[in-house]
Design a protein around this motif. Structure first.
Motif, PDB file in Angstrom:
ATOM      1  N   ASP A  96     -44.959 -19.621 -20.906  1.00  0.00           N
ATOM      2  CA  ASP A  96     -44.938 -19.696 -19.437  1.00  0.00           C
ATOM      3  C   ASP A  96     -44.188 -18.525 -18.837  1.00  0.00           C
ATOM      4  O   ASP A  96     -44.599 -17.947 -17.820  1.00  0.00           O
ATOM      5  CB  ASP A  96     -44.299 -21.014 -18.989  1.00  0.00           C
ATOM      6  CG  ASP A  96     -45.166 -22.220 -19.331  1.00  0.00           C
ATOM      7  OD1 ASP A  96     -46.391 -22.018 -19.502  1.00  0.00           O
ATOM      8  OD2 ASP A  96     -44.625 -23.329 -19.425  1.00  0.00           O
ATOM      9  N   LYS A  97     -43.071 -18.152 -19.466  1.00  0.00           N
ATOM     10  CA  LYS A  97     -42.291 -17.018 -18.975  1.00  0.00           C
ATOM     11  C   LYS A  97     -43.078 -15.718 -19.143  1.00  0.00           C
ATOM     12  O   LYS A  97     -43.052 -14.843 -18.259  1.00  0.00           O
ATOM     13  CB  LYS A  97     -40.960 -16.933 -19.737  1.00  0.00           C
ATOM     14  CG  LYS A  97     -39.987 -15.914 -19.160  1.00  0.00           C
ATOM     15  CD  LYS A  97     -38.709 -15.845 -19.985  1.00  0.00           C
ATOM     16  CE  LYS A  97     -37.902 -17.118 -19.873  1.00  0.00           C
ATOM     17  NZ  LYS A  97     -36.611 -16.991 -20.591  1.00  0.00           N
ATOM     18  N   ILE A  98     -43.799 -15.582 -20.276  1.00  0.00           N
ATOM     19  CA  ILE A  98     -44.636 -14.395 -20.494  1.00  0.00           C
ATOM     20  C   ILE A  98     -45.702 -14.307 -19.395  1.00  0.00           C
ATOM     21  O   ILE A  98     -45.952 -13.230 -18.836  1.00  0.00           O
ATOM     22  CB  ILE A  98     -45.310 -14.447 -21.884  1.00  0.00           C
ATOM     23  CG1 ILE A  98     -44.261 -14.315 -22.996  1.00  0.00           C
ATOM     24  CG2 ILE A  98     -46.347 -13.339 -22.039  1.00  0.00           C
ATOM     25  CD1 ILE A  98     -44.835 -14.482 -24.387  1.00  0.00           C
ATOM     26  N   ASN A 103     -47.911 -11.712 -14.719  1.00  0.00           N
ATOM     27  CA  ASN A 103     -48.467 -11.766 -13.367  1.00  0.00           C
ATOM     28  C   ASN A 103     -47.697 -10.841 -12.425  1.00  0.00           C
ATOM     29  O   ASN A 103     -48.287 -10.239 -11.511  1.00  0.00           O
ATOM     30  CB  ASN A 103     -48.433 -13.202 -12.839  1.00  0.00           C
ATOM     31  CG  ASN A 103     -49.468 -14.089 -13.507  1.00  0.00           C
ATOM     32  OD1 ASN A 103     -50.492 -13.603 -13.974  1.00  0.00           O
ATOM     33  ND2 ASN A 103     -49.204 -15.393 -13.568  1.00  0.00           N
ATOM     34  N   THR A 104     -46.385 -10.726 -12.639  1.00  0.00           N
ATOM     35  CA  THR A 104     -45.571  -9.824 -11.820  1.00  0.00           C
ATOM     36  C   THR A 104     -46.030  -8.377 -11.989  1.00  0.00           C
ATOM     37  O   THR A 104     -46.240  -7.649 -11.009  1.00  0.00           O
ATOM     38  CB  THR A 104     -44.083  -9.941 -12.203  1.00  0.00           C
ATOM     39  OG1 THR A 104     -43.648 -11.287 -12.004  1.00  0.00           O
ATOM     40  CG2 THR A 104     -43.226  -8.999 -11.364  1.00  0.00           C
ATOM     41  N   HIS A 105     -46.230  -7.966 -13.260  1.00  0.00           N
ATOM     42  CA  HIS A 105     -46.696  -6.591 -13.516  1.00  0.00           C
ATOM     43  C   HIS A 105     -48.123  -6.396 -13.007  1.00  0.00           C
ATOM     44  O   HIS A 105     -48.468  -5.320 -12.495  1.00  0.00           O
ATOM     45  CB  HIS A 105     -46.635  -6.288 -15.019  1.00  0.00           C
ATOM     46  CG  HIS A 105     -45.248  -6.109 -15.535  1.00  0.00           C
ATOM     47  ND1 HIS A 105     -44.420  -5.073 -15.152  1.00  0.00           N
ATOM     48  CD2 HIS A 105     -44.526  -6.845 -16.419  1.00  0.00           C
ATOM     49  CE1 HIS A 105     -43.260  -5.164 -15.768  1.00  0.00           C
ATOM     50  NE2 HIS A 105     -43.294  -6.234 -16.540  1.00  0.00           N
ATOM     51  N   LEU A 106     -48.949  -7.432 -13.118  1.00  0.00           N
ATOM     52  CA  LEU A 106     -50.323  -7.338 -12.629  1.00  0.00           C
ATOM     53  C   LEU A 106     -50.347  -7.161 -11.110  1.00  0.00           C
ATOM     54  O   LEU A 106     -51.128  -6.367 -10.569  1.00  0.00           O
ATOM     55  CB  LEU A 106     -51.109  -8.589 -13.035  1.00  0.00           C
ATOM     56  CG  LEU A 106     -52.586  -8.636 -12.620  1.00  0.00           C
ATOM     57  CD1 LEU A 106     -53.352  -7.474 -13.232  1.00  0.00           C
ATOM     58  CD2 LEU A 106     -53.211  -9.962 -13.015  1.00  0.00           C
ATOM     59  N   SER A 107     -49.466  -7.892 -10.439  1.00  0.00           N
ATOM     60  CA  SER A 107     -49.380  -7.770  -8.984  1.00  0.00           C
ATOM     61  C   SER A 107     -48.944  -6.359  -8.583  1.00  0.00           C
ATOM     62  O   SER A 107     -49.504  -5.768  -7.650  1.00  0.00           O
ATOM     63  CB  SER A 107     -48.401  -8.807  -8.439  1.00  0.00           C
ATOM     64  OG  SER A 107     -48.254  -8.669  -7.046  1.00  0.00           O
TER      65      SER A 107
END
Length: 394
Positions: A96-98, A103-107
């Protein structure tokens, strides 16, 4: 009296080429049987000194000595994979943390694309959806292929220890078989070939194991320094995957970057992982390979790379791993058979790697002013795949 028929050059060349092509074709269609036997053969060569120790030092019967050796080997492999599996299960708990960090890097990446290429997030999503239309069907095929591959791997995992046991048990039978194939005049050449094959395979695999250990330690230490979670596990995985030429280190790097997201979404940590992998590869290519992996046979980089590609196309990862020792064995055989000696020379690497100018050594990869100093059949030196950027000439 038997007369020897001397064939012209083009006929000899055609026969040798045809024999190589037929051997490759037989290997391809029978890879499911041949690959496990070859792996067992190479492992048996490594385990033979342990069997000799049990025989000579502890005076155990041959069958018991072989059984103990194979049992210890299986326990060691199972122990390594059990420890790795336990660590991987802990890493899965952080999935879940991964996902959140990914998602943060994707954003951030989507924002970069939007600002520089004038593509909204909706348009980017549409491009991704169009590119993955057939993903579901391909995914189903991949699952079927994976299950089949897993069943084959499980079967080989059972068969390989049995093959190792039988190869060690019937070692003298195989030697006698080869003796009966050749005339009395050629027996000394046969024994020389068998001895050199043993030395080549043992040197290559032992060197590979030592290289794997050093890569694991160096990677683990580097990842610990930059604060990566599961540094030891990732270092061990990198060392294991490094035995697969070229592709292994790339896969290990991707896995390490993904695993880094269990601890932090900071981009600097990912950059640190990339730098650690680059430094470890520089040390590996320029120090570990020439000092540890280099052994008794010198194979040029072109033949090594082509052999790995062919091995991968024919038998996947196992074929890539087996390519170098098989090429080394072929070179040993070619070097000791007069009619095949040119092929052995073609596979070799007699090029001087450096020249000295005012006490400074420079790479030299040319034949100018170079006198061929190819060693004789009893003094072959062999260097494997990853050619260092500079190496002292002999």
């Amino acid at each position: 009296m038997i007369e020897t028929i001397k064939l012209p050059f083009y006929a000899k060349f055609a026969f040798v080429l045809l024999a190589l092509l037929l051997s490759g074709y037989l290997f391809y269609i029978g890879q499911g049987i041949i690959v496990p036997i070859l792996l067992a053969f190479f492992i048996a060569i490594i385990l033979r000194p342990i069997v000799d120790f049990f025989n000579k030092k502890l005076r155990l019967p041959n069958v018991i000595a072989i059984a103990l050796t194979v049992t210890f080997f299986v326990i060691l492999i199972l122990g390594i994979f059990t420890i790795i599996s336990m660590q991987i299960s802990d890493m899965v708990n952080d999935f879940d943390k991964i996902q959140r960090n990914l998602n943060t890097h994707l954003s951030h990446f989507q924002n970069f694309v939007r600002e520089n290429f004038n593509l909204s997030k909706k348009e980017q999503a549409e491009y991704i959806d169009d590119a993955t239309v057939d993903s579901i069907e391909k995914g189903k095929e991949l699952i079927g292929t994976t299950l089949l591959s897993f069943s084959d791997t499980l079967l080989n995992a059972i068969l390989i220890p049995i093959y190792i046991f039988l190869i060690l048990l019937y070692k003298s039978l195989f030697v006698k078989f080869f003796e009966k194939l050749v005339s009395q005049d050629n027996k000394s050449t046969l024994f020389d070939i068998l001895e050199q094959i043993k030395v080549v395979v043992k040197s290559y695999i032992v060197g590979l194991i030592l290289e794997m250990i050093f890569i694991s330690v160096l990677t683990s230490v580097g990842l610990m320094i930059i604060g990566v979670k599961y540094a030891i596990l990732l270092g061990v995985i990198t060392g294991l995957l490094n035995i697969i030429p070229y592709i292994g280190i790339l896969v290990a790097g991707i896995l390490t970057i993904v695993a880094t997201l269990t601890g932090s979404a900071d981009l600097s940590v990912i950059i640190g992982v990339i730098i650690v992998n680059l430094i470890v590869q520089l040390i590996d290519n320029n120090l570990l390979v020439p000092l540890i992996v280099s052994s008794k046979v010198k194979i040029n980089a072109l033949v090594s790379i082509v052999g790995i590609i062919i091995g991968g196309a024919m038998a996947g990862i196992s074929g890539m791993f087996l390519a170098i020792p098989i090429i080394a064995i072929l070179k040993v055989i070619f070097d000791r058979i007069e009619t095949l000696e040119p092929w052995g020379y073609l596979m070799g690497d007699t090029l001087p790697k450096t020249y000295e100018w005012h006490n400074i050594r420079f790479p030299r990869y040319d034949f100018e002013n170079f006198t061929d100093t190819t060693p004789n059949s009893n003094e072959i030196n062999i260097e494997i795949v990853k050619a260092p950027t500079s190496e002292t000439s002999e």
